[in-house]
Design a protein around this motif. Structure first.
Motif, PDB file in Angstrom:
ATOM      1  N   LEU A 301       0.720  -1.229   0.112  1.00  0.00           N
ATOM      2  CA  LEU A 301      -0.003  -0.116  -0.054  1.00  0.00           C
ATOM      3  C   LEU A 301       0.910   1.185  -0.036  1.00  0.00           C
ATOM      4  O   LEU A 301       0.660   2.240  -0.661  1.00  0.00           O
ATOM      5  CB  LEU A 301      -1.044   0.079   1.167  1.00  0.00           C
ATOM      6  N   LYS A 302       2.025   1.195   0.761  1.00  0.00           N
ATOM      7  CA  LYS A 302       2.945   2.430   0.729  1.00  0.00           C
ATOM      8  C   LYS A 302       3.589   2.610  -0.400  1.00  0.00           C
ATOM      9  O   LYS A 302       3.642   3.596  -1.013  1.00  0.00           O
ATOM     10  CB  LYS A 302       3.742   2.104   1.959  1.00  0.00           C
ATOM     11  N   ALA A 303       3.786   1.536  -1.121  1.00  0.00           N
ATOM     12  CA  ALA A 303       4.601   1.483  -2.239  1.00  0.00           C
ATOM     13  C   ALA A 303       3.663   1.970  -3.572  1.00  0.00           C
ATOM     14  O   ALA A 303       4.187   2.722  -4.243  1.00  0.00           O
ATOM     15  CB  ALA A 303       4.944   0.230  -2.787  1.00  0.00           C
ATOM     16  N   PHE A 427       8.081  -1.354  -5.275  1.00  0.00           N
ATOM     17  CA  PHE A 427       7.183  -2.588  -4.885  1.00  0.00           C
ATOM     18  C   PHE A 427       7.885  -3.533  -4.532  1.00  0.00           C
ATOM     19  O   PHE A 427       9.161  -3.991  -5.071  1.00  0.00           O
ATOM     20  CB  PHE A 427       6.315  -2.647  -6.198  1.00  0.00           C
ATOM     21  N   PRO A 428       7.551  -4.217  -3.404  1.00  0.00           N
ATOM     22  CA  PRO A 428       8.110  -5.346  -3.112  1.00  0.00           C
ATOM     23  C   PRO A 428       8.025  -6.433  -4.087  1.00  0.00           C
ATOM     24  O   PRO A 428       7.231  -6.552  -4.914  1.00  0.00           O
ATOM     25  CB  PRO A 428       7.249  -6.114  -1.672  1.00  0.00           C
ATOM     26  N   LEU A 429       9.162  -7.421  -4.178  1.00  0.00           N
ATOM     27  CA  LEU A 429       9.287  -8.584  -5.579  1.00  0.00           C
ATOM     28  C   LEU A 429       7.994  -9.174  -5.594  1.00  0.00           C
ATOM     29  O   LEU A 429       7.584  -9.475  -6.630  1.00  0.00           O
ATOM     30  CB  LEU A 429      10.451  -9.320  -5.098  1.00  0.00           C
ATOM     31  N   ARG A 430       7.351  -9.904  -4.458  1.00  0.00           N
ATOM     32  CA  ARG A 430       6.161 -10.705  -4.754  1.00  0.00           C
ATOM     33  C   ARG A 430       5.049 -10.052  -5.050  1.00  0.00           C
ATOM     34  O   ARG A 430       4.231 -10.673  -5.755  1.00  0.00           O
ATOM     35  CB  ARG A 430       5.971 -11.261  -3.419  1.00  0.00           C
ATOM     36  N   LEU A 431       4.885  -8.815  -5.101  1.00  0.00           N
ATOM     37  CA  LEU A 431       3.889  -8.007  -5.332  1.00  0.00           C
ATOM     38  C   LEU A 431       4.161  -6.882  -6.409  1.00  0.00           C
ATOM     39  O   LEU A 431       3.343  -6.146  -7.049  1.00  0.00           O
ATOM     40  CB  LEU A 431       3.360  -6.909  -4.240  1.00  0.00           C
ATOM     41  N   ARG A 432       5.574  -6.940  -7.072  1.00  0.00           N
ATOM     42  CA  ARG A 432       5.815  -6.140  -7.901  1.00  0.00           C
ATOM     43  C   ARG A 432       4.981  -6.003  -9.422  1.00  0.00           C
ATOM     44  O   ARG A 432       4.617  -5.117  -9.869  1.00  0.00           O
ATOM     45  CB  ARG A 432       7.338  -6.191  -8.142  1.00  0.00           C
ATOM     46  N   GLY A 433       4.812  -7.307  -9.924  1.00  0.00           N
ATOM     47  CA  GLY A 433       4.144  -7.359 -11.077  1.00  0.00           C
ATOM     48  C   GLY A 433       2.793  -6.924 -11.154  1.00  0.00           C
ATOM     49  O   GLY A 433       2.400  -6.076 -11.780  1.00  0.00           O
ATOM     50  N   ARG A 434       1.899  -7.223  -9.895  1.00  0.00           N
ATOM     51  CA  ARG A 434       0.635  -6.511  -9.910  1.00  0.00           C
ATOM     52  C   ARG A 434       0.602  -5.043  -9.488  1.00  0.00           C
ATOM     53  O   ARG A 434      -0.329  -4.570  -9.970  1.00  0.00           O
ATOM     54  CB  ARG A 434      -0.281  -7.389  -8.931  1.00  0.00           C
ATOM     55  N   GLY A 435       1.394  -4.846  -8.790  1.00  0.00           N
ATOM     56  CA  GLY A 435       1.522  -3.309  -8.012  1.00  0.00           C
ATOM     57  C   GLY A 435       2.145  -2.365  -9.019  1.00  0.00           C
ATOM     58  O   GLY A 435       1.267  -1.406  -9.409  1.00  0.00           O
TER      59      GLY A 435
END
Length: 501
Positions: A301-303, A427-435
């Motif tokens: 959310l912060k990213a 964005f954190p790696l695990r969420l990078r694609g969708r974020g």
């Protein structure tokens, strides 16, 4: 072969000051591990940037070429078609067709990015670029042309999502800012070549077909080049942690990929760097599968606030509107070149190119925040100058010219390259694609909002008041940058996640 390697005895090394690496938690492997240096061959590190960056160049080329293509396609003598008598709505669809496709491409990226991976998503985007360019160039009628524009736009959406991710995940941290910012440079180069192509082909019969067809061979080069590149080692390791790949095979493959990406300079330390990345991913609890609700919680959310906020302000501070008035402003000031819209576009394209080049050269030395704060401050001044010209200083066209050049230059120093850079880093790696897909969607959606709302708002409140409104939004964006946007200069992606988010 030029390379940058770690040696504590040499002065020319990439080491961070100890105080930069201090954090409260002494147990984090990310910080305690020696990640102060990444060895790499310059030539090997640049190639993985070059082919993804062609996706940005093709996006820019479409913007530039379409400005000339709309003149050609509706000309009764030069169109080369029987359906040249297009309505204003149909011309608007020609211009914005790729934007609609990019919006769909951004939504599509949300669903397929983590499944396909960065490399295969880029290959898919190059195929869509190629098919879209040929469909548009060879269109026998208007509906087929629109299908081509839409398909090309989907390629834009996927490329603008995957390219910054791939570059961010494969580039050494000390030149990551330069390489991702160079992608914006490639967008501007593509735009400039699009304007030049429009100027060259606009007087030919069916010249618009040549303008759009020119992008087909470039998309082919992009696809072949990316097919040759290895997958992102970080994505491979993430898949292994999440149980989608065998861990031993993934580690071995990641080591091979990292060696290809960094060259011979890393051969001896590739396995250690992969182990270090794996430790950091394990520590960050990356093995969980992503849920949609999680994207709007905690670190992501912060990213999302940082990334989506930047690309939103990138568009709603009036960039499309200021460029819309460029020819009028230069004509008023008496510049003869302004009588030809294509020449105006080329001149502004050259200015954008120079200023983006400056940003690329200094981003990893000066940092992201100083460029954003300085550039957006200039944007604020230029917008209020434009407002003053249209309300109080109509007899002083030099004010408008100064404001126009100041706006374009400051935008290319700040929002232009830094917006795309930041969304690829935070964005954190695990969420990078969708974020990142959400951030790209916000970018194209806000672009569409400004483009379509400008004319009604101008008619309602007047040009001067409208630019003053953009100026107020720019002040809000400056406050957002000052209080919300962090500095990521010199940090690895894992360090950004651990120390900033």
């Amino acid at each position: 072969m030029a390379s940058a390697t770690y040696d504590p005895e040499l002065p020319m090394v990439h080491r961070k000051d100890v105080t930069e690496r201090e954090i409260d938690s002494a147990g984090e492997p990310l910080i305690n591990g020696d990640r102060s240096c990444e060895s790499y061959s310059v030539r090997a590190a640049i190639l993985p940037f070059l082919f993804p960056a062609l996706g940005g160049a093709l996006y820019g080329y479409d913007i530039g070429a379409t400005s000339g293509a709309t003149i050609s396609v509706e000309s009764s003598t030069l169109s080369g078609t029987t359906w040249y008598n297009l309505s204003s709505l149909e011309i608007g669809l020609v211009v914005s067709g790729s934007l609609y496709g990019a919006l769909i491409g951004s939504v599509l990226a949300f669903a397929i990015a983590d499944f396909l991976g960065r490399r295969r998503e880029l290959i898919l985007s190059s195929v869509l670029y190629f098919v879209g360019a040929l469909l548009t160039a060879l269109a026998p009628d208007f509906p087929v042309m629109m299908v081509g524009r839409f398909v090309y736009g989907i390629g834009i959406g996927l490329a603008m999502h995957a390219a910054p991710m791939y570059i961010a995940e494969t580039a050494p941290s000390h030149i990551r800012g330069v390489l991702i910012s160079l992608k914006e440079f490639f967008i501007v180069v593509g735009m400039l070549f699009g304007y030049i192509a429009g100027s060259l082909f606009v007087d030919l019969v069916a010249g618009w077909r040549y303008m759009y067809a020119t992008s087909a061979p470039v998309s082919l080069i992009m696809g072949i080049g990316i097919w040759w590149l290895p997958p992102s080692p970080r994505w491979l390791l993430l898949c292994a942690i999440q149980g989608k790949r065998n861990m031993l095979d993934a580690k071995e493959f990641a080591v091979c990929c990292l060696c290809r990406l960094r060259g011979q300079a890393i051969d001896s330390s590739a396995s250690e760097q992969v182990d270090s990345i794996l430790d950091e991913l394990s520590y960050a609890d990356q093995e969980k599968q992503v849920t949609i609700s999680e994207i709007f919680k905690g670190k992501c959310l912060k990213a999302l606030i940082i990334g989506a906020g930047l690309v939103f302000f990138q568009q709603v501070t009036g960039q499309p509107s200021v460029l819309y008035y460029a020819a009028t402003i230069l004509q008023t000031a008496g510049f003869s070149a302004a009588s030809d819209a294509t020449r105006v576009s080329v001149l502004l394209g050259l200015l954008k190119l120079v200023m983006t080049g400056i940003a690329v050269l200094v981003v990893d030395r000066v940092g992201r925040r100083p460029l954003l704060i300085g550039g957006v401050s200039g944007i604020v001044i230029s917008l209020f100058l434009l407002s003053s010209y249209y309300t109080l200083l109509k007899d002083s066209p030099f004010v408008a010219v100064i404001a126009l050049l100041l706006y374009v230059g400051c935008y290319q120093l700040s929002f232009g390259p830094i917006g795309w850079l930041m969304i690829s880093e935070v964005f954190p790696l695990r969420l990078r694609g969708r974020g990142l897909s959400i951030a790209v969607l916000v970018n194209f959606a806000s672009n569409a909002l400004v483009t379509f709302a400008f004319s009604p708002l101008e008619a309602l409140v007047g040009t001067g008041i409208l630019f003053a409104g953009f100026g107020v939004i720019a002040v809000a964006s400056l406050l957002f940058i000052f209080f919300v946007v962090p500095e990521t200069k010199g940090l690895t992606l894992e360090e950004i996640e651990a120390k900033i988010l």
